[in-house]
Design a protein around this motif. Sequence first.
Motif, short mmCIF file in Angstrom:
data_model
loop_
_atom_site.label_atom_id
_atom_site.label_comp_id
_atom_site.label_asym_id
_atom_site.label_seq_id
_atom_site.Cartn_x
_atom_site.Cartn_y
_atom_site.Cartn_z
N ILE A 175 0.21 -1.21 0.16
CA ILE A 175 -0.01 -0.17 0.05
C ILE A 175 0.75 1.11 -0.03
O ILE A 175 0.56 2.43 -0.33
N ARG A 176 1.40 1.15 0.55
CA ARG A 176 3.04 2.41 0.75
C ARG A 176 3.40 2.87 -0.97
O ARG A 176 3.85 3.75 -0.96
N HIS A 177 3.58 1.79 -1.46
CA HIS A 177 4.11 1.68 -3.09
C HIS A 177 3.06 2.32 -3.90
O HIS A 177 3.64 3.07 -4.45
N LEU A 178 2.02 1.65 -3.75
CA LEU A 178 0.85 2.03 -4.89
C LEU A 178 0.51 4.50 -3.94
O LEU A 178 0.51 4.40 -5.00
N ARG A 179 0.47 4.03 -3.14
CA ARG A 179 -0.05 5.78 -1.98
C ARG A 179 1.72 6.39 -2.93
O ARG A 179 1.26 7.50 -3.37
N ASN A 180 2.52 5.69 -2.37
CA ASN A 180 3.18 6.95 -3.31
C ASN A 180 3.97 7.32 -5.36
O ASN A 180 3.44 8.17 -5.17
N ARG A 181 2.92 6.13 -5.73
CA ARG A 181 2.36 6.28 -6.87
C ARG A 181 1.39 6.67 -7.29
O ARG A 181 1.85 8.20 -8.15
N ILE A 182 0.71 6.95 -6.37
CA ILE A 182 -0.37 8.42 -6.91
C ILE A 182 0.06 9.38 -6.59
O ILE A 182 -0.08 10.38 -7.01
N ALA A 183 0.69 9.48 -4.96
CA ALA A 183 1.39 11.00 -4.64
C ALA A 183 2.27 11.86 -6.27
O ALA A 183 1.72 12.97 -5.80
N HIS A 184 2.58 10.76 -6.67
CA HIS A 184 3.90 11.63 -7.42
C HIS A 184 3.27 11.12 -9.27
O HIS A 184 4.04 12.00 -10.03
#
Length: 219
Positions: free
Chosen positions: A160-169
């Motif tokens: 979920i961290r990886h998903l969240r980071n991709r969305i944020a960027h």
Amino acid sequence: MAAYDALRCALSAERLSTYGRIASTCSADVTAQCLYVWNMRMCGALMMPVHLCEVVIRNAAASVLARQHGPRWPWNEALRRRLPAASSTSARIALEQVASRATEASEVVANLPMVFWQQLFTCRFDATLWIPALGGVLRHAPSAHPSVIRKAIHADIGRIRHLRNRIAHHEPILERDIGADLAAIGRLIHARCPHTLGWLQRHERATTVLAASPLAARP
């Protein structure tokens, strides 16, 4: 200037090339613009489940820290010494930076990055945190040894961290297994509170947006 050329100028040819490559594997009516719009909608729809998942898990972990180290746990020196400190994104550095600007534990919880909570779910905390307390705060997790559950939670938080980071960027997520992302979110929330998961499922739009993916048109 043609509409697509204007869009490519504004967003950059490099950015749109990813979507163009994926569109080339789909049916003729699926374009780079179509995929870009869907990716934005999917990112927006996922923020609600990601948001709820992060809040639920960090609150569960914070309650364990408070039980073990007291209500002023962010300023507990014994806890700080046990936290990983090997990199600039380590849990110890994150806690020190946030706690230095806060006066209440609730303020610290709200401002710690997700990597802090993930790093709590490592084997170094099995004996002090998770073996004695995991069944109390995540009582709806699958029946298994606490260290096994803790390892699975660590992996799900990482996903979920990886998903969240991709969305944020503002990165493409359309080639991810978003169904697996939603399943990981569901597992984490359910472990803490099945009622909260049911509430999320009644209100989230991510499942509907995913079902309308243009990638379903791939031959």
